[in-house]
Scaffold this motif. Structure first.
Motif, PDB file in Angstrom:
ATOM      1  N   VAL A 152     -52.511  59.568 -23.872  1.00 34.90           N
ATOM      2  CA  VAL A 152     -53.823  58.915 -23.708  1.00 34.90           C
ATOM      3  C   VAL A 152     -54.024  57.722 -24.642  1.00 34.90           C
ATOM      4  N   THR A 153     -53.635  57.865 -25.897  1.00 37.81           N
ATOM      5  CA  THR A 153     -53.784  56.769 -26.863  1.00 37.81           C
ATOM      6  C   THR A 153     -52.877  57.061 -28.048  1.00 37.81           C
ATOM      7  N   HIS A 154     -53.069  56.286 -29.129  1.00 39.93           N
ATOM      8  CA  HIS A 154     -52.248  56.458 -30.330  1.00 39.93           C
ATOM      9  C   HIS A 154     -53.162  56.577 -31.550  1.00 39.93           C
ATOM     10  N   ALA A 155     -52.749  57.388 -32.508  1.00 42.50           N
ATOM     11  CA  ALA A 155     -53.583  57.614 -33.700  1.00 42.50           C
ATOM     12  C   ALA A 155     -53.444  56.458 -34.698  1.00 42.50           C
ATOM     13  N   CYS A 156     -53.708  55.259 -34.208  1.00 43.73           N
ATOM     14  CA  CYS A 156     -53.763  54.072 -35.062  1.00 43.73           C
ATOM     15  C   CYS A 156     -55.193  53.555 -34.947  1.00 43.73           C
ATOM     16  N   PHE A 157     -55.970  53.706 -36.018  1.00 42.94           N
ATOM     17  CA  PHE A 157     -57.419  53.512 -35.911  1.00 42.94           C
ATOM     18  C   PHE A 157     -57.926  52.184 -36.475  1.00 42.94           C
ATOM     19  N   ILE A 158     -57.016  51.355 -36.978  1.00 42.94           N
ATOM     20  CA  ILE A 158     -57.423  50.063 -37.543  1.00 42.94           C
ATOM     21  C   ILE A 158     -57.027  48.961 -36.568  1.00 42.94           C
ATOM     22  N   PRO A 159     -58.011  48.236 -36.010  1.00 46.46           N
ATOM     23  CA  PRO A 159     -57.714  47.216 -34.990  1.00 46.46           C
ATOM     24  C   PRO A 159     -56.606  46.242 -35.372  1.00 46.46           C
ATOM     25  N   LYS A 181     -50.135  56.865 -11.671  1.00 55.52           N
ATOM     26  CA  LYS A 181     -49.387  56.519 -12.889  1.00 55.52           C
ATOM     27  C   LYS A 181     -49.836  57.408 -14.058  1.00 55.52           C
ATOM     28  N   VAL A 182     -51.110  57.762 -14.066  1.00 58.96           N
ATOM     29  CA  VAL A 182     -51.613  58.693 -15.087  1.00 58.96           C
ATOM     30  C   VAL A 182     -50.880  60.028 -14.953  1.00 58.96           C
ATOM     31  N   LYS A 183     -50.681  60.439 -13.716  1.00 61.49           N
ATOM     32  CA  LYS A 183     -50.067  61.747 -13.455  1.00 61.49           C
ATOM     33  C   LYS A 183     -48.666  61.873 -14.060  1.00 61.49           C
ATOM     34  N   VAL A 184     -47.852  60.804 -13.946  1.00 68.80           N
ATOM     35  CA  VAL A 184     -46.458  60.891 -14.420  1.00 68.80           C
ATOM     36  C   VAL A 184     -46.284  60.428 -15.862  1.00 68.80           C
ATOM     37  N   SER A 185     -47.318  59.804 -16.431  1.00 70.71           N
ATOM     38  CA  SER A 185     -47.162  59.233 -17.778  1.00 70.71           C
ATOM     39  C   SER A 185     -46.912  60.317 -18.827  1.00 70.71           C
ATOM     40  N   GLY A 186     -46.146  59.933 -19.843  1.00 74.72           N
ATOM     41  CA  GLY A 186     -45.857  60.877 -20.932  1.00 74.72           C
ATOM     42  C   GLY A 186     -45.170  62.132 -20.454  1.00 74.72           C
ATOM     43  N   GLY A 187     -44.304  61.986 -19.457  1.00 74.62           N
ATOM     44  CA  GLY A 187     -43.597  63.161 -18.925  1.00 74.62           C
ATOM     45  C   GLY A 187     -44.526  64.167 -18.280  1.00 74.62           C
ATOM     46  N   SER A 195     -51.372  66.018 -17.724  1.00 75.28           N
ATOM     47  CA  SER A 195     -52.072  64.808 -17.274  1.00 75.28           C
ATOM     48  C   SER A 195     -53.163  65.159 -16.254  1.00 75.28           C
ATOM     49  N   GLN A 196     -53.041  66.315 -15.612  1.00 80.52           N
ATOM     50  CA  GLN A 196     -54.053  66.728 -14.630  1.00 80.52           C
ATOM     51  C   GLN A 196     -55.421  66.877 -15.286  1.00 80.52           C
ATOM     52  N   THR A 197     -55.435  67.188 -16.588  1.00 78.36           N
ATOM     53  CA  THR A 197     -56.701  67.299 -17.333  1.00 78.36           C
ATOM     54  C   THR A 197     -57.442  65.967 -17.319  1.00 78.36           C
ATOM     55  N   ILE A 198     -56.709  64.868 -17.492  1.00 79.15           N
ATOM     56  CA  ILE A 198     -57.314  63.529 -17.495  1.00 79.15           C
ATOM     57  C   ILE A 198     -57.772  63.172 -16.082  1.00 79.15           C
ATOM     58  N   ILE A 199     -56.922  63.470 -15.107  1.00 76.50           N
ATOM     59  CA  ILE A 199     -57.262  63.185 -13.700  1.00 76.50           C
ATOM     60  C   ILE A 199     -58.518  63.951 -13.293  1.00 76.50           C
ATOM     61  N   ASP A 200     -58.569  65.242 -13.629  1.00 73.12           N
ATOM     62  CA  ASP A 200     -59.745  66.059 -13.290  1.00 73.12           C
ATOM     63  C   ASP A 200     -61.007  65.531 -13.973  1.00 73.12           C
TER      64      ASP A 200
END
Length: 405
Positions: free
Chosen positions: A55-62, A44-50, A114-119
């Motif tokens: 990986v995440t979102h630039a929203c830094f306040i919980p 699922k990581v491989k196909v995510s985000g096209g 996404s291969q960067t995350i997998i690796d």
């Protein structure tokens, strides 16, 4: 034959790998294995985000971040105060992966792959000596006096601590039910609306910032709406589908959608604008003169739907036609008949009841040494990297609690 481990993680996806790596880094002496039913891990990581992996979102306040979760908003406040988007960025940087922020706040590896995350994950598991066992479909789970036993289609495993990180897997939900946990029935969360309507028939690709509502309900959302060949999509529609997942499933995805193409401009304001135009631009063709920031093709379609022909000048528009046009602009009613999956996203609302989880540790409240991370829980979010952030946060908290024992 039974194979023994200290920690057994069921599920070779984002949450499973993140949990395993963090446990091993906190306590390298522990013997850890990841069981994956498929031939490959992190699919699922491989196909995510096209294929780029959002990986995440630039929203830094919980307290702001939790608002992107239709299910899990209240429960995630504490966890996000422990491990939030900024911590995710730092974690990946420490592991050699630099992330970048796009205009809409989504974050990807700078490699756009996404291969960067997998690796990154595969390198870390290899370095830490974590066993990755594929083709292992868990058939049963048994709790002993001070151990857990998992039987797969190939062999049996015994461990002190069991982590369930299998995402929306009905078979595993059944097994957790057999352990006494409650499962909230799964329904699709992110989906687009199937609409056949002459007003949008030839407008594929046209987009406008709208407010959309489900008629006779409290469901409402704002955001860009994209007209597609099957109906309507875009962030506004996806947001509505996420928050209305259960309600729309109960309607069998057949309902009336009310669209305000002018976002916050109401009927009266729109009618006043149109009346002024009628006086000030009497000799101009209605179809050629749009007073709103609005796609030209959409304006032409709504003018036509209001009974105003292409040759009609503003001076000749009747009171009824003006009223109809204001209605089309601010309260267009479209019949939805079914849904379509959004791209490669398969997000499900449903999973383990959140009241049965200790969100300080991600441990089951019913059983010691049983932990959960990711979408196996009844937590889901809209698109933008939020579902992954839930996986990282849950995995981090579970890993910390496990390695401190």
């Amino acid at each position: 034959m039974i194979t023994n481990y200290d920690i057994l993680i069921i599920g070779g996806g984002a949450a499973g790998f993140f949990t395993a790596i963090n446990i091993a880094e906190n306590n390298p002496k522990l013997k850890i294995a990841i069981l994956e039913r498929g031939k490959e891990v992190l699919s699922k990581v491989k196909v995510s985000g096209g294929g780029r992996c959002n990986v995440t979102h630039a929203c830094f306040i919980p307290n702001d971040l939790v608002k992107f979760y239709p299910r899990g908003e209240k429960e995630l406040k504490g966890p996000f105060n422990q491990f939030c988007s900024g911590d995710t960025i730092e974690w990946f940087e420490k592991h050699g992966v630099e992330l970048k922020i796009e205009e809409d706040g989504r974050m990807f590896p700078v490699t756009d792959s996404s291969q960067t995350i997998i690796d990154c994950f595969l390198t870390a598991t290899k370095k830490m000596g974590i066993d990755i066992l594929t083709g292992q479909s868990v058939q049963s789970i048994h709790k002993g006096e001070n151990y857990w036993k998992a039987d797969t289609n190939h062999q049996s495993f015994k461990c002190e601590t069991l982590v369930m990180a299998t995402g929306s897997n009905p078979k595993i939900w059944e097994l957790t039910e057999s352990l006494g946990h409650t499962i909230e029935a799964p329904v699709p969360s992110l989906f687009t609306f199937n609409i056949k309507d002459d007003r949008i028939k030839d407008l594929m690709g046209v987009s406008a910032f709208t407010t959309v509502k489900v008629k006779d309900s409290k469901l409402k959302a704002s955001g860009p709406l994209l007209i597609t060949h099957w109906g309507m999509s875009g962030p506004g529609i996806l947001r509505l589908s996420a928050w209305g997942a259960r309600e729309l499933a109960a309607k069998n995805y057949k309902f009336t959608l009310q669209v305000n193409w002018l976002h916050e401009t109401d009927f009266e304001e729109a009618l006043d604008t149109l009346k002024n135009l009628k006086e000030e631009n009497a000799k101009k063709l209605v179809v050629k003169f749009c007073p709103f920031e609005f796609p030209k093709r959409l304006w032409e379609s709504l003018v036509n739907a209001s009974g105003i022909s292409a040759e009609t000048k503003w001076a000749d528009v009747t009171k009824k036609q003006l009223t109809d046009l204001a209605n089309q602009l601010t309260n267009g009613q479209f019949q939805v008949n079914g849904k379509s999956t959004f791209k490669e996203e398969f997000v499900t609302a449903g999973g383990i009841n959140l009241k049965e989880i200790d969100f300080k540790t991600m441990q089951s409240k019913l059983h010691d040494n049983l932990y959960f991370a990711g979408e196996i829980l009844n937590i889901d979010a809209i698109t933008g990297g939020f579902n992954f952030q839930n996986a990282w946060t849950g995995g981090f908290l579970a890993a910390r609690a496990i390695s401190e024992k």
